[in-house]
Design a protein around this motif. Sequence first.
Motif, short mmCIF file in Angstrom:
data_model
loop_
_atom_site.label_atom_id
_atom_site.label_comp_id
_atom_site.label_asym_id
_atom_site.label_seq_id
_atom_site.Cartn_x
_atom_site.Cartn_y
_atom_site.Cartn_z
N UNK A 1 5.20 4.21 -12.15
CA UNK A 1 4.63 4.21 -13.50
C UNK A 1 3.22 4.79 -13.49
N UNK A 2 2.39 4.38 -12.50
CA UNK A 2 1.04 4.92 -12.42
C UNK A 2 1.06 6.43 -12.20
N UNK A 3 2.03 6.90 -11.41
CA UNK A 3 2.14 8.33 -11.15
C UNK A 3 2.48 9.14 -12.37
N UNK A 4 3.09 8.50 -13.36
CA UNK A 4 3.42 9.21 -14.61
C UNK A 4 2.24 9.20 -15.58
N UNK A 5 1.23 8.38 -15.30
CA UNK A 5 0.12 8.23 -16.24
C UNK A 5 -1.07 9.13 -15.93
N UNK A 6 -1.31 9.38 -14.63
CA UNK A 6 -2.56 10.02 -14.23
C UNK A 6 -2.29 11.38 -13.60
N UNK A 7 -3.33 12.18 -13.52
CA UNK A 7 -3.26 13.46 -12.87
C UNK A 7 -3.52 13.28 -11.36
N UNK B 1 -7.15 12.20 -9.97
CA UNK B 1 -7.62 10.84 -10.24
C UNK B 1 -6.68 9.76 -9.78
N UNK B 2 -5.56 10.13 -9.18
CA UNK B 2 -4.53 9.15 -8.85
C UNK B 2 -5.00 8.15 -7.80
N UNK B 3 -5.71 8.63 -6.76
CA UNK B 3 -6.15 7.72 -5.69
C UNK B 3 -7.07 6.64 -6.26
N UNK B 4 -8.01 7.04 -7.10
CA UNK B 4 -8.95 6.07 -7.68
C UNK B 4 -8.22 5.06 -8.55
N UNK B 5 -7.28 5.54 -9.37
CA UNK B 5 -6.56 4.63 -10.27
C UNK B 5 -5.71 3.65 -9.48
N UNK B 6 -5.00 4.15 -8.46
CA UNK B 6 -4.17 3.26 -7.65
C UNK B 6 -5.03 2.23 -6.93
N UNK C 1 0.81 -1.22 0.00
CA UNK C 1 0.00 0.00 0.00
C UNK C 1 0.84 1.26 0.00
N UNK C 2 1.76 1.43 0.97
CA UNK C 2 2.60 2.64 0.95
C UNK C 2 3.43 2.77 -0.32
N UNK C 3 3.88 1.66 -0.86
CA UNK C 3 4.67 1.72 -2.09
C UNK C 3 3.85 2.24 -3.26
N UNK C 4 2.65 1.69 -3.43
CA UNK C 4 1.80 2.11 -4.54
C UNK C 4 1.30 3.54 -4.37
N UNK C 5 0.81 3.86 -3.18
CA UNK C 5 0.24 5.19 -2.96
C UNK C 5 1.33 6.25 -2.82
N UNK C 6 2.43 5.91 -2.16
CA UNK C 6 3.50 6.89 -1.99
C UNK C 6 4.06 7.36 -3.31
N UNK C 7 4.25 6.41 -4.22
CA UNK C 7 4.76 6.79 -5.54
C UNK C 7 3.64 7.23 -6.47
N UNK C 8 2.58 6.41 -6.57
CA UNK C 8 1.53 6.70 -7.54
C UNK C 8 0.82 8.01 -7.28
N UNK C 9 0.29 8.17 -6.08
CA UNK C 9 -0.45 9.39 -5.74
C UNK C 9 0.50 10.56 -5.52
N UNK C 10 1.59 10.30 -4.76
CA UNK C 10 2.54 11.38 -4.47
C UNK C 10 3.14 12.00 -5.72
N UNK C 11 3.59 11.16 -6.63
CA UNK C 11 4.20 11.67 -7.86
C UNK C 11 3.18 12.41 -8.72
N UNK C 12 1.97 11.87 -8.83
CA UNK C 12 0.94 12.51 -9.65
C UNK C 12 0.62 13.91 -9.11
N UNK C 13 0.47 14.02 -7.80
CA UNK C 13 0.16 15.33 -7.21
C UNK C 13 1.32 16.29 -7.40
#
Length: 257
Positions: free
Chosen positions: A166-172, A175-180, A78-90
């Motif tokens: 990778x997810x963080x580079x794809x989404x804004x 919408x990052x939380x929902x996508x992750x 969870x922290x790995x996906x959200x920390x990178x995916x959501x953090x990077x997108x924001x």
Amino acid sequence: MNPSLPAPRPFPALLRIQALEAWYELLAVLRQPAFALPTLLFPVVFYLLFAVVLPGKWGGLERAAYLLATYGVFGVIGPALFGFGVGLAIERDKGWLELKRVSPMPTMVYFVAKIAMSLVVGLVVVCLLSIAAVFAGGVRIAPGTWVLLVATLMLGTLPFCAIGLWLGTLVRGQGAVAVVNLVYLPMSVLSGLWIPIFAFPVLLQKLAVLWPAWHLGRMALGVVGQAQDVRYGLHATVLLATTAVFLGLAALRLRRG
């Protein structure tokens, strides 16, 4: 030495920069209750529900020890996906990533700090799960086995950091939380992290090998003695390959802007 190139920083100074960046990354996460509280508490709450409230054994397996391994995997990815995916997108949306790129700080420090944050939060989750397992679930685990379990889970976060990147580079950012979550929750369920994989239809059991979380789960179950004939080399190879593939995809996206 070429005078146009910046002088390399002394190693102690680089370490200090890395430590500060990691600390600020951790503080930023802890100041977001919407991220910190679910990440820390959900795995423990689910564990107590399925391992303690519904005690028993599955075909000779210890439910509490089995779920310690699988919810440990759930807790660290969870922290790995959200920390990178959501953090990077924001941070991309706010322009912080571009600011860090043009700053004197080495780019790698930014990404290593996020990995460090994921490891620290993941370690806290595993410790909370272990306390619940020992005192509420009655699990008896040798110190050496526990250390090996923690090491397996910590190293196993790397492919999920790569997927999150990778997810963080794809989404804004919005919408990052929902996508992750669309990746995190189905992957967790279909990998057998919430409910044992043998409770699923045969087809879903066979398809579980497609999920990297299943491979990490098998390794964790093997460490705590709740799975037999675990092919550690194969599972580790799959996780390393997943890391390499998603790091490559993320690098391509970042180069394109």
